[in-house]
Design a protein around this motif. Sequence first.
Motif, PDB file in Angstrom:
ATOM      1  N   TRP A  69     -30.800  90.109  36.999  1.00 19.73           N
ATOM      2  CA  TRP A  69     -30.539  91.456  36.738  1.00 19.73           C
ATOM      3  C   TRP A  69     -31.677  92.390  37.631  1.00 19.73           C
ATOM      4  CZ3 TRP A  69     -35.441  93.579  35.286  1.00 19.73           C
ATOM      5  CH2 TRP A  69     -36.436  92.783  34.837  1.00 19.73           C
ATOM      6  N   ARG A  70     -32.435  91.624  38.337  1.00 15.37           N
ATOM      7  CA  ARG A  70     -33.247  92.408  39.312  1.00 15.37           C
ATOM      8  C   ARG A  70     -32.431  92.781  40.635  1.00 15.37           C
ATOM      9  NH1 ARG A  70     -36.791  88.720  37.020  1.00 15.37           N
ATOM     10  NH2 ARG A  70     -38.488  89.717  35.688  1.00 15.37           N
ATOM     11  N   GLN A  92     -27.238  95.400  42.613  1.00 12.98           N
ATOM     12  CA  GLN A  92     -25.801  95.198  42.237  1.00 12.98           C
ATOM     13  C   GLN A  92     -24.921  96.013  42.815  1.00 12.98           C
ATOM     14  OE1 GLN A  92     -25.274  92.368  41.145  1.00 12.98           O
ATOM     15  NE2 GLN A  92     -26.473  92.018  39.344  1.00 12.98           N
ATOM     16  N   THR A 132     -32.339  86.105  34.447  1.00 13.60           N
ATOM     17  CA  THR A 132     -30.740  86.592  34.529  1.00 13.60           C
ATOM     18  C   THR A 132     -30.404  87.274  33.308  1.00 13.60           C
ATOM     19  OG1 THR A 132     -30.204  84.855  33.018  1.00 13.60           O
ATOM     20  CG2 THR A 132     -30.389  84.209  35.412  1.00 13.60           C
ATOM     21  N   TYR A 133     -29.272  88.051  33.390  1.00 13.84           N
ATOM     22  CA  TYR A 133     -28.832  88.645  32.356  1.00 13.84           C
ATOM     23  C   TYR A 133     -28.860  87.921  30.760  1.00 13.84           C
ATOM     24  CZ  TYR A 133     -27.183  92.258  35.703  1.00 13.84           C
ATOM     25  OH  TYR A 133     -27.163  93.123  36.856  1.00 13.84           O
ATOM     26  N   SER A 159     -26.104  87.051  38.993  1.00 12.46           N
ATOM     27  CA  SER A 159     -26.624  86.961  37.607  1.00 12.46           C
ATOM     28  C   SER A 159     -28.076  87.420  37.390  1.00 12.46           C
ATOM     29  CB  SER A 159     -26.269  85.579  36.921  1.00 12.46           C
ATOM     30  OG  SER A 159     -25.072  85.195  36.803  1.00 12.46           O
ATOM     31  N   LEU A 217     -19.864  93.013  34.227  1.00 10.85           N
ATOM     32  CA  LEU A 217     -20.259  92.381  35.171  1.00 10.85           C
ATOM     33  C   LEU A 217     -19.374  91.501  35.996  1.00 10.85           C
ATOM     34  CD1 LEU A 217     -23.028  90.652  32.658  1.00 10.85           C
ATOM     35  CD2 LEU A 217     -23.312  92.488  34.344  1.00 10.85           C
ATOM     36  N   LYS A 260     -22.179  86.887  35.575  1.00  8.66           N
ATOM     37  CA  LYS A 260     -21.679  87.765  36.623  1.00  8.66           C
ATOM     38  C   LYS A 260     -20.246  87.110  36.676  1.00  8.66           C
ATOM     39  CE  LYS A 260     -22.052  84.506  40.530  1.00  8.66           C
ATOM     40  NZ  LYS A 260     -22.547  84.611  42.146  1.00  8.66           N
ATOM     41  N   ALA A 316     -28.577  96.546  33.484  1.00 12.73           N
ATOM     42  CA  ALA A 316     -29.607  96.208  32.709  1.00 12.73           C
ATOM     43  C   ALA A 316     -29.660  96.856  31.286  1.00 12.73           C
ATOM     44  CB  ALA A 316     -30.859  96.129  33.408  1.00 12.73           C
ATOM     45  N   SER A 363     -27.654  98.393  39.013  1.00 12.09           N
ATOM     46  CA  SER A 363     -28.448  97.612  38.497  1.00 12.09           C
ATOM     47  C   SER A 363     -29.099  97.959  37.053  1.00 12.09           C
ATOM     48  CB  SER A 363     -29.731  96.838  39.211  1.00 12.09           C
ATOM     49  OG  SER A 363     -29.024  96.220  40.511  1.00 12.09           O
TER      50      SER A 363
END
Length: 545
Positions: free
Chosen positions: A475-476, A479, A333-334, A473, A467, A446, A370, A366
């Motif tokens: 990050w990979r 988005q 997650t972020y 939530s 976000l 998020k 990130a 994304s």
Amino acid sequence: MKKERVCFLLVVILLSCFGGAIVKLNFDKAFYAPGSKMILFIEGLDNPVEYELKISRGVTPILCKSGSTTGTIKLDVPQETGGYGIDIRLADESISRGFSVLNNWTDSPRYGFLTDFFPERYDIEKTMNYLVQFHINGLQYYDWMYDYGKLVYDEDDEYKDAWQRVRKISNTTLKDLIKEGHKRNIASMAYVALYACNSELGKQHPEWLLYKKDGGSWTPVDFYKKILITNTLEDSSWTRFLIGECKKTIEFGFDGIHLDQYGYPKDLTSYILKDGKYIPYRTSQGFLEFINLLKEETNRPVIFNYVNNWPNKIQDKAEADAVYIEPWESCNTYEDLYKMITDAKERSGGKPVILAAYLEGIKKHSIFLADSVIAVSGGRRLEIGEIMRILSGPYFPGADVIDMKVLDALKAYYDFQVRYEDFLNGTFDELSDVHFEESYSTSPKKGKIWVTVKNSEQGLMINFVNLMNARSSLWRHKQRAPEEYSNLTINLPKSLIPENSQFYFISPDGYIAPQEIKGEIIGDKIKLPLLHLKYWSAILVIPAT
């Protein structure tokens, strides 16, 4: 450099001088030594032009220069280390960039990668000039070596890569890349797997190897059945052998060593063979002893890969020059990114933190989210390398092709980070009793705007990472485009803000040069405008002098 206290930097260039071309400002070095010379290149001019230009530290102008140029401007670099800004206006447009003044690249590493070392490589200078514009000052030469164990090939100029024996490599190309990098203050780091040994060589030295119990017999620990894993304790004969090979690598021309590992075997899950007995082995201790011995014996930059942030418990003892982490399932997650970076900085005593956090090139939104979270958290992301490639996975030659428009936008993020580096290197202040027009959080989540305050000698930096429109939530995850905001306001406790401060709006999303804004005192609060928010914006709070 003469400290000419002058006003705003303008470069006044008539449109007729451009010939319709896109005008760019390019640097000649990835970073600059204090008091050295800088050469700026204005790309896209057809005729000589009159100019005025400003260099600033934070929001304070420290140098203006005027004259006429056909596309080259020479400047004296400031004597004080840190981040600096340069602003140029071209007719109705302006260019704002940033640069670093450093004593050594390891003081503030901006890490990149190279994978192509084929004979007669034709774009070496172009590649280095490209990397300079992202302020990349250190490069990992991925899979350059002849073999796992024997690193430098000294029998001829050409050989094939150690992993597949397919990709052609030339010693001449390697040396040319290193030489051209040095001209631009870019260091070259040789990739070395610190405990990986060619199977044939390993079988000749069973005392080098790690073992596991397989049924009723002992078998060597391997990696994809191609490489054998070794004991890297200081008293291991493998350690003496590989450090000797690393010294040959330095003699070849490399500036330092980038050490890799594969995330296993974990402590006390493998064994070493000593005096005919199999003894439980602590892999983390072997890593620590090898890192520190290599640093001591070479006195060169050393970087070690904490695969999945393991073994992070040695970060406070390892003599590596930065904390380099390849996050996997321990960081999803972020908020995980934020915690991983802040923990690594605290544990290591404030060393630079570099994340090899892989994202596919098609995940544009994304990438920017990130990068924003990582930068605000105090880290840097490994992503830029070969021209128009972005690192997308652990096998670096497979890096994704990416659109130049995305790279140009990313370049602004690198400019922003070096320009405001002194603020980003500050410490987090606790944030409470805040009123914000949109839903916000004090950790990256998020559906929220992540709001933080960083405190440094230069002043406060209030960061906003958007976000709100994130699908996840994670990050990979791919988005969505962020919802952009204009003219938001935030009310902060007056006790947080030094008296008689000045306020400036900045953002890597089109607002790199600081724009002064006005604060309004309302009771025990100060109301500040946030002019625009796409991915990441900030407000600088500069105390009165």
